[in-house]
Motif scaffolding. Structure first.
Motif, PDB file in Angstrom:
ATOM      1  N   GLU A 281     -36.919  49.348 -12.239  1.00 40.70           N
ATOM      2  CA  GLU A 281     -37.683  48.180 -12.669  1.00 40.70           C
ATOM      3  C   GLU A 281     -38.709  48.627 -13.702  1.00 40.70           C
ATOM      4  O   GLU A 281     -39.095  49.798 -13.750  1.00 40.70           O
TER       5      GLU A 281
ATOM      6  N   CYS B 183     -21.587  33.690  -6.106  1.00 35.65           N
ATOM      7  CA  CYS B 183     -22.889  34.330  -5.879  1.00 35.65           C
ATOM      8  C   CYS B 183     -23.238  35.243  -7.055  1.00 35.65           C
ATOM      9  O   CYS B 183     -22.352  35.841  -7.663  1.00 35.65           O
ATOM     10  N   SER B 184     -24.508  35.397  -7.322  1.00 34.24           N
ATOM     11  CA  SER B 184     -24.924  36.276  -8.417  1.00 34.24           C
ATOM     12  C   SER B 184     -25.249  37.683  -7.939  1.00 34.24           C
ATOM     13  O   SER B 184     -25.150  38.637  -8.707  1.00 34.24           O
ATOM     14  N   THR B 185     -25.638  37.829  -6.666  1.00 28.75           N
ATOM     15  CA  THR B 185     -25.983  39.153  -6.142  1.00 28.75           C
ATOM     16  C   THR B 185     -25.241  39.433  -4.837  1.00 28.75           C
ATOM     17  O   THR B 185     -24.796  38.502  -4.136  1.00 28.75           O
TER      18      THR B 185
ATOM     19  N   GLN C 186     -26.721  40.588  -2.256  1.00 26.33           N
ATOM     20  CA  GLN C 186     -27.605  40.121  -1.183  1.00 26.33           C
ATOM     21  C   GLN C 186     -27.380  38.634  -0.905  1.00 26.33           C
ATOM     22  O   GLN C 186     -27.361  38.202   0.257  1.00 26.33           O
ATOM     23  N   GLU C 187     -27.185  37.856  -1.964  1.00 29.93           N
ATOM     24  CA  GLU C 187     -26.885  36.434  -1.802  1.00 29.93           C
ATOM     25  C   GLU C 187     -25.558  36.244  -1.084  1.00 29.93           C
ATOM     26  O   GLU C 187     -25.418  35.382  -0.209  1.00 29.93           O
TER      27      GLU C 187
ATOM     28  N   THR D  93     -32.909  42.275   1.174  1.00 30.51           N
ATOM     29  CA  THR D  93     -33.360  41.307   0.173  1.00 30.51           C
ATOM     30  C   THR D  93     -34.482  41.843  -0.712  1.00 30.51           C
ATOM     31  O   THR D  93     -34.902  41.171  -1.657  1.00 30.51           O
ATOM     32  N   SER D  94     -34.964  43.054  -0.426  1.00 31.95           N
ATOM     33  CA  SER D  94     -35.926  43.689  -1.325  1.00 31.95           C
ATOM     34  C   SER D  94     -35.227  44.183  -2.597  1.00 31.95           C
ATOM     35  O   SER D  94     -35.874  44.530  -3.574  1.00 31.95           O
TER      36      SER D  94
ATOM     37  N   SER E   6     -32.146  43.400  -5.472  1.00 31.72           N
ATOM     38  CA  SER E   6     -31.334  42.348  -6.094  1.00 31.72           C
ATOM     39  C   SER E   6     -30.247  43.038  -6.911  1.00 31.72           C
ATOM     40  O   SER E   6     -30.491  43.518  -8.006  1.00 31.72           O
ATOM     41  N   ASP E   7     -29.052  43.105  -6.343  1.00 36.36           N
ATOM     42  CA  ASP E   7     -27.966  43.893  -6.934  1.00 36.36           C
ATOM     43  C   ASP E   7     -26.850  42.975  -7.404  1.00 36.36           C
ATOM     44  O   ASP E   7     -26.150  42.360  -6.595  1.00 36.36           O
ATOM     45  N   SER E   8     -26.661  42.866  -8.698  1.00 30.26           N
ATOM     46  CA  SER E   8     -25.678  41.959  -9.280  1.00 30.26           C
ATOM     47  C   SER E   8     -24.260  42.256  -8.801  1.00 30.26           C
ATOM     48  O   SER E   8     -23.858  43.422  -8.700  1.00 30.26           O
TER      49      SER E   8
END
Length: 384
Positions: A165, A232-234, A236-237, A284-285, A287-289
């Motif tokens: 990040e 889904c985009s990630t 985690q989603e 959820t910490s 965000s992995d595409s």
């Protein structure tokens, strides 16, 4: 002590480089990213954030970096003076590392007798052995003998989710608390390699490599491909959806049956490992595409890779392949116009049909298993 590490990406800084630094090595990163190289040289440190629910930052220093495109002589000199050499560049990039590594090792052994270990930390089975063969291809028989006598290429298995990040103009390595670095002890030649904090040294790597590849990597890929199909985009989603989470869990449990039968690992132990893996992938910490995790599907459905290998081994044992075959089928549905391998697969399917595509990319010769995957594909694609 000095370490040369090829690859200043997420795993390089967030995992291997940090452990080497904590073990007393001054780390010299080698990378093609001139911006990253300049930043590391200017700062002489980098920041790593550990996702533990609270703000946990670590400063990793001292470090420096060299550009593999413009500083060959300097890299060769660093290799000649290093106490350990490691990589995390992606297995497909190992042939690109080999020429400069060969030159550095030969310079080293021209005036230095200390043995050294080279550890390729990639998501592939026996990556260090692969790198060794790439190096030996480039040298004479006499030079190969010198390198083999003085260089260990211990194979390893690594496991840690690492991202990055940008904060206040700095590129920060972001990692989960959990990690595993398993090193094959019989292949180690230099005692300094045995001093890496947090590493585990084992007599037989194969169970650890296959457990990681067939559960952690297979589960991650399965979540990405199922998530893509669900819009889904990630990852985690995707894993927040019960249906996908159950599918990924069942895929890993199915693959685990091979490990249980082959190595005698207790089923309770495997189930605990799988639940921990699901929790990590769904963190959820992070965000992995799905496009990042699912990228390079040609490699991921390869004969010895995370999806096809457990499927064929299970099928050869007469064990069920209901979920892993669906995971493979889902990989053949994956599409990202910016992913060359995803485009290649879809073009091949259009030209030759799904059965020929499965045969071509998985290299499977088992008609029965191929037909199972094709039927799963037809079911998955019709529901898309």
């Amino acid at each position: 002590m000095k370490a040369v590490h090829f690859g200043a990406g997420n795993i390089g800084r967030g995992f291997i480089g940090s452990l080497l630094s904590e073990s007393g090595f001054e780390v010299c990163f080698v990378d093609i990213n001139s911006e990253m190289v300049n930043r590391l040289n200017n700062d002489k440190f980098y920041i790593m954030r550990i996702l533990e629910g609270t703000e946990n930052f670590k400063k990793i220093s001292p470090v420096k970096a060299l550009n593999s495109l413009t500083q060959e002589d300097e890299i060769i000199r660093e290799i000649a003076e290093a106490d350990i050499i490691t990589t995390s560049t992606g297995v497909n990039n190992l042939p690109r590392i080999a020429p400069i590594l060969a030159k550095g090792l030969l310079k080293r052994f021209d005036g230095k007798t200390d043995k050294i270990d080279v550890i390729a930390n990639e998501n592939a089975i026996n990556a260090s052995s692969t790198l060794k063969q790439e190096v030996l291809k480039l040298v004479s028989e006499e030079e190969a003998d010198i390198i083999e006598k003085n260089t260990g290429f211990p194979n390893s298995a690594i496991d840690r989710q690492a991202l990055s990040e940008s904060k206040d103009g700095m590129d920060i390595a972001v990692v989960e608390p959990y990690y595993e670095w398993v090193i094959n002890k019989p292949e180690v030649l230099n005692t300094k390699t045995m001093g890496i904090k947090g590493a585990v040294y084992v007599e037989d790597m194969k169970p650890y490599i296959e457990r990681k590849l067939y559960c952690v990597n297979a589960g991650h890929a399965t979540a990405a491909y199922a998530g893509f199909l669900a819009g889904c985009s990630t990852v985690q989603e995707a894993l927040a959806k019960d249906q996908i989470r159950d599918f990924v869990r069942n895929t890993m449990r199915e693959n685990a049956q091979y490990l249980i039968k082959e190595y005698g690992i207790p089923e309770d132990e495997m189930n605990e490992y799988i639940e921990k893996t699901l929790k990590r992938h769904g963190n959820t910490s992070i965000s992995d595409s799905v496009f990042r995790v699912g990228r390079s599907p040609v490699r991921k459905v390869g004969y010895d890779e995370r999806l096809t290998a457990p499927a064929r081994k299970l099928h050869n044992m007469g064990l069920p392949v209901d979920f892993i075959s669906k995971a493979i089928a889902s990989a053949f549905c994956f599409y990202n116009p910016e992913d060359e391998e995803a485009v290649e697969i879809q073009n091949y399917i259009k030209q030759h049909g799904i059965k020929e595509a499965v045969k071509h990319f998985t290299k499977l010769e088992d008609e029965e298993l191929t037909d199972i995957i094709v039927k799963k594909y037809e079911t998955v694609i019709s529901a898309k």
